[in-house]
Enzyme design. Structure first.
Site, short mmCIF file in Angstrom:
data_model
loop_
_atom_site.label_atom_id
_atom_site.label_comp_id
_atom_site.label_asym_id
_atom_site.label_seq_id
_atom_site.Cartn_x
_atom_site.Cartn_y
_atom_site.Cartn_z
N TYR A 90 39.77 -9.61 -25.20
CA TYR A 90 39.05 -8.42 -25.67
C TYR A 90 37.68 -8.85 -26.22
CZ TYR A 90 43.54 -6.10 -25.21
OH TYR A 90 44.71 -5.58 -24.71
N ASN A 113 41.83 3.89 -20.59
CA ASN A 113 41.49 3.75 -19.18
C ASN A 113 42.44 4.61 -18.34
OD1 ASN A 113 40.83 2.90 -16.59
ND2 ASN A 113 41.77 0.89 -16.83
N CYS A 121 42.36 -3.21 -16.50
CA CYS A 121 42.54 -3.47 -17.93
C CYS A 121 43.74 -4.39 -18.19
CB CYS A 121 42.67 -2.16 -18.71
SG CYS A 121 43.95 -1.06 -18.13
N HIS A 122 44.62 -4.53 -17.19
CA HIS A 122 45.76 -5.45 -17.35
C HIS A 122 45.31 -6.91 -17.42
CE1 HIS A 122 45.18 -5.20 -12.97
NE2 HIS A 122 45.69 -6.42 -12.92
N GLU A 148 49.28 -10.98 -9.33
CA GLU A 148 48.05 -11.73 -9.07
C GLU A 148 48.24 -13.23 -9.28
OE1 GLU A 148 44.70 -10.01 -11.10
OE2 GLU A 148 45.33 -7.98 -10.58
#
Length: 155
Positions: A90, A113, A121-122, A148
């Site tokens: 962040y 979001n 945002c993950h 991912e």
């Protein structure tokens, strides 16, 4: 403004895709698939989500339409720049948008979001490497990061 909806079954549950003529406006985590609309952009979003969840897409190419404050738009735009398979804190986002002290505000904006996954945002985690909150549930955040091939982060 007319809304068009479609649904995609992913490894994080049902996703409701919401579009208007201005672009993709929301991806919602829902419990069930409801009646879907026939709309070209909805179909394209679902196609790109399917490619993402099957490891064939790393960057989304979709028209996005999001409303918010100037600060929120800066945060969401910066989130789009986080590369596939990478995480940032962040604080990294706060520094990138030149609001170094606004770490909590970045976290709050992340939680608002409306286009998760596409606006990733993950990929934002605590500075200590921990998976902190996620509007769709931390378990979804963990699954998206595993998708991912980002592993080894703790809750």
């Amino acid at each position: 403004m007319q809304e068009y909806k479609g649904y995609y079954k992913s490894n994080v549950g049902w996703l409701e895709v919401v579009c208007t003529e201005k672009g993709l406006t929301a991806i919602n985590f829902v419990d069930e698939c409801l009646t879907a609309d026939s709309y070209p952009l909805v179909d394209e979003v679902i196609k790109q989500l399917d490619e993402y969840f099957n490891g064939k897409r790393k960057i989304f190419n979709l028209p996005l339409y999001f409303e918010g404050t100037k600060f929120q738009k800066e945060v969401w735009t910066e989130l789009i720049n986080i590369p596939y398979g990478k995480t940032v804190s962040y604080k990294d986002i706060a520094i990138a948008i030149k609001h170094d002290k606004a770490v909590r505000a970045v976290g709050t904006t992340n939680s608002k979001n409306k286009i998760p996954i596409v606006i990733p945002c993950h990929r934002v985690i605590g500075h200590n490497g921990k998976l902190s909150g996620y509007a769709g549930g931390v378990w979804r955040k963990e699954k998206l990061l595993e998708n991912e091939e980002i592993r080894g982060l703790s809750i």
